[in-house]
Design a protein around this motif. Structure first.
Motif, PDB file in Angstrom:
ATOM      1  N   ALA A 115       0.966  -1.451   0.137  1.00  0.00           N
ATOM      2  CA  ALA A 115      -0.180  -0.433  -0.010  1.00  0.00           C
ATOM      3  C   ALA A 115       0.928   1.683   0.288  1.00  0.00           C
ATOM      4  CB  ALA A 115      -1.281  -0.473   1.471  1.00  0.00           C
ATOM      5  N   LEU A 116       1.673   1.199   0.333  1.00  0.00           N
ATOM      6  CA  LEU A 116       2.578   2.074   0.393  1.00  0.00           C
ATOM      7  C   LEU A 116       4.313   2.279  -0.757  1.00  0.00           C
ATOM      8  CD1 LEU A 116       3.731   1.934   4.469  1.00  0.00           C
ATOM      9  CD2 LEU A 116       2.108   3.779   3.400  1.00  0.00           C
ATOM     10  N   LEU A 117       4.107   2.015  -1.832  1.00  0.00           N
ATOM     11  CA  LEU A 117       5.035   0.972  -2.365  1.00  0.00           C
ATOM     12  C   LEU A 117       4.560   2.064  -3.750  1.00  0.00           C
ATOM     13  CD1 LEU A 117       7.540  -0.078  -3.319  1.00  0.00           C
ATOM     14  CD2 LEU A 117       6.303  -2.163  -4.831  1.00  0.00           C
ATOM     15  N   GLN A 118       5.700   3.300  -4.194  1.00  0.00           N
ATOM     16  CA  GLN A 118       5.533   4.198  -5.371  1.00  0.00           C
ATOM     17  C   GLN A 118       6.456   3.170  -6.403  1.00  0.00           C
ATOM     18  OE1 GLN A 118       7.020   7.804  -4.694  1.00  0.00           O
ATOM     19  NE2 GLN A 118       4.972   8.815  -2.887  1.00  0.00           N
ATOM     20  N   THR A 119       6.970   3.030  -6.692  1.00  0.00           N
ATOM     21  CA  THR A 119       7.858   1.678  -7.621  1.00  0.00           C
ATOM     22  C   THR A 119       6.863   1.405  -8.589  1.00  0.00           C
ATOM     23  OG1 THR A 119      10.128   2.602  -6.560  1.00  0.00           O
ATOM     24  CG2 THR A 119       9.977   0.490  -8.194  1.00  0.00           C
ATOM     25  N   PRO A 120       6.720   1.453  -9.535  1.00  0.00           N
ATOM     26  CA  PRO A 120       6.048   0.263 -10.053  1.00  0.00           C
ATOM     27  C   PRO A 120       6.530  -1.500  -9.952  1.00  0.00           C
ATOM     28  CG  PRO A 120       6.752   1.739 -11.661  1.00  0.00           C
ATOM     29  CD  PRO A 120       7.258   2.341 -10.105  1.00  0.00           C
ATOM     30  N   LEU A 121       5.053  -2.269  -9.485  1.00  0.00           N
ATOM     31  CA  LEU A 121       5.526  -3.551  -9.060  1.00  0.00           C
ATOM     32  C   LEU A 121       5.535  -3.968 -10.273  1.00  0.00           C
ATOM     33  CD1 LEU A 121       6.480  -5.087  -6.848  1.00  0.00           C
ATOM     34  CD2 LEU A 121       3.615  -5.703  -7.249  1.00  0.00           C
ATOM     35  N   GLY A 122       5.469  -4.096 -11.327  1.00  0.00           N
ATOM     36  CA  GLY A 122       5.122  -5.099 -12.451  1.00  0.00           C
ATOM     37  C   GLY A 122       7.244  -5.189 -12.839  1.00  0.00           C
ATOM     38  N   GLN A 123       7.613  -3.542 -13.193  1.00  0.00           N
ATOM     39  CA  GLN A 123       8.782  -3.312 -13.810  1.00  0.00           C
ATOM     40  C   GLN A 123       9.834  -4.003 -12.920  1.00  0.00           C
ATOM     41  OE1 GLN A 123       8.618   0.950 -15.342  1.00  0.00           O
ATOM     42  NE2 GLN A 123       6.777   0.591 -15.064  1.00  0.00           N
ATOM     43  N   LEU A 124       9.540  -3.615 -11.598  1.00  0.00           N
ATOM     44  CA  LEU A 124      10.275  -4.457 -10.482  1.00  0.00           C
ATOM     45  C   LEU A 124      10.755  -6.068 -10.969  1.00  0.00           C
ATOM     46  CD1 LEU A 124      12.316  -3.630  -8.073  1.00  0.00           C
ATOM     47  CD2 LEU A 124      10.092  -3.768  -5.978  1.00  0.00           C
ATOM     48  N   LEU A 143      17.737  -7.656 -11.890  1.00  0.00           N
ATOM     49  CA  LEU A 143      17.325  -6.530 -10.803  1.00  0.00           C
ATOM     50  C   LEU A 143      18.865  -6.076 -10.077  1.00  0.00           C
ATOM     51  CD1 LEU A 143      15.572  -6.199  -8.198  1.00  0.00           C
ATOM     52  CD2 LEU A 143      16.090  -7.902  -7.256  1.00  0.00           C
ATOM     53  N   ALA A 144      20.092  -5.680 -10.229  1.00  0.00           N
ATOM     54  CA  ALA A 144      20.818  -5.325 -10.558  1.00  0.00           C
ATOM     55  C   ALA A 144      20.695  -3.810 -10.436  1.00  0.00           C
ATOM     56  CB  ALA A 144      21.562  -5.634 -10.124  1.00  0.00           C
ATOM     57  N   GLY A 145      19.711  -3.309 -11.921  1.00  0.00           N
ATOM     58  CA  GLY A 145      20.088  -2.596 -12.578  1.00  0.00           C
ATOM     59  C   GLY A 145      18.590  -0.789 -12.039  1.00  0.00           C
ATOM     60  N   GLU A 146      18.197  -1.822 -11.274  1.00  0.00           N
ATOM     61  CA  GLU A 146      17.031  -0.692 -10.666  1.00  0.00           C
ATOM     62  C   GLU A 146      17.440   0.130 -10.287  1.00  0.00           C
ATOM     63  OE1 GLU A 146      13.432  -1.764 -12.155  1.00  0.00           O
ATOM     64  OE2 GLU A 146      14.373  -2.077 -13.725  1.00  0.00           O
ATOM     65  N   PRO A 147      16.199   1.249 -10.253  1.00  0.00           N
ATOM     66  CA  PRO A 147      16.484   2.284  -9.683  1.00  0.00           C
ATOM     67  C   PRO A 147      16.514   2.315  -7.604  1.00  0.00           C
ATOM     68  CG  PRO A 147      14.824   2.769 -10.171  1.00  0.00           C
ATOM     69  CD  PRO A 147      15.820   1.703 -11.417  1.00  0.00           C
ATOM     70  N   PRO A 148      16.288   2.908  -6.840  1.00  0.00           N
ATOM     71  CA  PRO A 148      16.164   2.550  -5.760  1.00  0.00           C
ATOM     72  C   PRO A 148      14.791   2.480  -5.857  1.00  0.00           C
ATOM     73  CG  PRO A 148      18.176   4.289  -5.273  1.00  0.00           C
ATOM     74  CD  PRO A 148      17.780   3.975  -7.049  1.00  0.00           C
ATOM     75  N   LEU A 149      14.226   1.787  -4.851  1.00  0.00           N
ATOM     76  CA  LEU A 149      12.564   2.005  -4.358  1.00  0.00           C
ATOM     77  C   LEU A 149      12.435   3.035  -3.657  1.00  0.00           C
ATOM     78  CD1 LEU A 149      11.989  -1.753  -2.823  1.00  0.00           C
ATOM     79  CD2 LEU A 149      12.073  -1.488  -5.339  1.00  0.00           C
ATOM     80  N   GLN A 150      10.605   4.025  -4.266  1.00  0.00           N
ATOM     81  CA  GLN A 150      10.824   4.491  -3.762  1.00  0.00           C
ATOM     82  C   GLN A 150       8.543   4.409  -2.661  1.00  0.00           C
ATOM     83  OE1 GLN A 150      11.553   7.895  -4.402  1.00  0.00           O
ATOM     84  NE2 GLN A 150      13.063   6.968  -5.706  1.00  0.00           N
ATOM     85  N   TRP A 151       9.233   5.021  -1.803  1.00  0.00           N
ATOM     86  CA  TRP A 151       8.078   4.797  -1.149  1.00  0.00           C
ATOM     87  C   TRP A 151       6.681   6.215  -0.311  1.00  0.00           C
ATOM     88  CZ3 TRP A 151       7.485  -0.532   0.060  1.00  0.00           C
ATOM     89  CH2 TRP A 151       8.422  -0.736  -0.121  1.00  0.00           C
ATOM     90  N   ASP A 152       5.883   5.941  -0.357  1.00  0.00           N
ATOM     91  CA  ASP A 152       4.413   6.726   0.834  1.00  0.00           C
ATOM     92  C   ASP A 152       5.607   6.833   1.504  1.00  0.00           C
ATOM     93  OD1 ASP A 152       3.302   6.903  -2.018  1.00  0.00           O
ATOM     94  OD2 ASP A 152       1.563   6.049  -1.222  1.00  0.00           O
ATOM     95  N   ASP A 153       5.086   8.689   2.618  1.00  0.00           N
ATOM     96  CA  ASP A 153       5.820   8.982   3.628  1.00  0.00           C
ATOM     97  C   ASP A 153       4.642   8.135   4.160  1.00  0.00           C
ATOM     98  OD1 ASP A 153       7.954   9.773   3.167  1.00  0.00           O
ATOM     99  OD2 ASP A 153       6.947  12.010   2.868  1.00  0.00           O
TER     100      ASP A 153
END
Ligand code: GLY
Length: 422
Positions: free
Chosen positions: A297-306, A315-325
């Motif tokens: 519920a807090l994940l901003q990073t697009p899950l399908g791409q991850l 996976l090593a090429g993925e940017p850091p994950l983004q989260w809602d505060d």
């Protein structure tokens, strides 16, 4: 991207909702799903424990990615069948899924990786049970016996008790039905679930969560598959998450690679934060339920791409994950008598509200949504902090009607009141 999700719980409902937020995902399918997932994904009724059936469905819908939710198909090798058919799959091989499928194998990997975990013994002969029980429990300084089914038991095969007769009775009943028993020393301290996306030796942790396994408030009553969860953990410093990732999950992932059982999927570390630091209670080979409902519920990073990146070894090429505060809380609505044999077939009202994820539900021919399992719904609330997220979840769950149902009223309460300390 066309994504097929395997499973029928609130965890899979949460995965589908997060996948739907990914702009790259244009087709979502689920097998077998439930009454709630039917509203957001094409539903297919296939045998999810059969690799052939899952591959046939994935081909029929031209899936780019298959995401396997539950442990049973993973332990049976469904991910191997999907990969062998040339389709990207998020979920470990049958070999790697033994980290959950056999608690004894999990211990062997952790020992080899130098990871701290409970002292344990497998008992497979009833004649050895009493002597083994004497090596655990209060007589040797443990506050309780921990008696587990050595195979898959959906969280319900575990008894933690200071009563030797109860520990013995549970172990004997498992042995009577041909199940080896795992005895463990008790790990004291607050529990943490840390889910990591793993592809070989690359490990990406999600936000930590805590789940509530006992059926009743204040951790009373028998163990369940999970009655609620919250994320993140305000009492857990970021450095401890880093320590768990670096000193627990990465060494285990590396050990799996070394054993030719490379893990690709979600590696779930269940830990206790003891006075001597984190110690592993168990590893699971899939997203945990009900923690996933709060974490995603807090994940901003697009899950399908991850998940796709992990599935193709990128996976090593993925940017850091983004989260809602802020925070998220999941509260599970369970059927009467759960975790015993649940009452089913009752009409549920109010389950269409925002934040309600379905698990044990089906739609009857007359259109009514009825209960069909023990954990019926997960209600997820989000807010600026844990107290606000709790308010949001409880406001919704209190408006749902299901005869005989029950839920815990203290999910995340101790943390919201600052009562958890290390
Ligand atoms: N949260 C417990 C489990 O998924 O096994």
């Amino acid at each position: 991207m066309r994504v097929l999700v395997i499973g029928s719980g609130a965890r899979e409902h949460a995965l589908l909702l997060a996948l739907r937020r990914d702009p790259e995902v244009d087709v979502l399918a689920v097998a077998p799903g439930n009454a709630g997932t039917a509203a957001i994904a094409d539903q297919h009724d296939v045998d999810i424990t059969s690799g052939d059936a899952v591959v046939a469905l994935a081909r029929q819908i031209d899936a780019d990615l298959v995401v396997i939710g539950p442990e049973v198909p993973l332990v049976l090798g469904v991910a191997d069948a999907v990969r062998a058919a040339g389709i990207a799959c998020f979920g470990p091989s049958k070999d790697a899924a033994r980290i959950e499928g056999s608690k004894a194998f999990g211990k062997e990997v952790m020992d080899a990786a130098g990871v701290r975990t409970a002292r344990s013994e497998v008992v497979d002969n009833p004649a050895h049970l009493d002597a083994a029980l004497d090596r655990f429990g209060p007589a040797v300084g443990d506050p309780a016996w921990v008696v587990k089914d050595d195979g898959l038991a959906a969280g319900k095969g575990v008894v933690v008790t200071a009563d030797r007769d109860a520990a013995r009775a549970h172990a004997a009943s498992l042995l009577d039905t041909g199940h080896p028993v795992l005895l463990e020393s008790y790990l004291d301290g607050p529990e943490v679930s840390l889910f990591c996306i793993v592809d070989g030796e690359t490990v990406v942790p999600l936000l930590p969560a805590q789940d509530f396994k006992r059926v009743g408030d204040n951790d009373t009553g028998p163990n369940t598959g999970g009655m609620g969860a919250y994320s993140p953990l305000p009492w857990l410093p970021d450095e401890v998450v880093t320590e768990i990732t670096e000193k627990v999950v990465k060494p285990v992932a590396a050990e799996m690679v070394k054993r030719d059982s490379s893990f690709c999927g979600l590696l779930y570390a269940g830990l206790a934060i003891t006075s001597r630091g984190p110690a592993v209670v168990e590893f699971n080979c899939r997203f945990g339920d009900p923690e996933t409902q709060a974490v995603l519920a807090l994940l901003q990073t697009p899950l399908g791409q991850l998940l796709y990146a992990a599935a193709i070894g990128d996976l090593a090429g993925e940017p850091p994950l983004q989260w809602d505060d802020g925070a998220a809380v999941t509260v599970v609505l369970a059927a009467e008598n759960y975790p015993g044999r649940p009452r089913v077939g009752d009409v549920i009202t109010g389950s269409e509200a925002d934040g309600v994820l379905h698990a044990g539900t089906t739609r009857r021919d007359d259109g009514a949504i009825v209960s069909s399992g023990g954990r019926v719904l997960s209600v997820v609330g989000t807010g600026a902090d844990l107290a606000a997220a709790r308010d949001a979840a409880y406001r919704v769950i209190e408006s749902i009607r299901l005869p005989g149902s029950h839920f815990r009223s203290d999910i995340g309460l101790a943390a919201a009141e600052g009562r958890i300390t290390l």
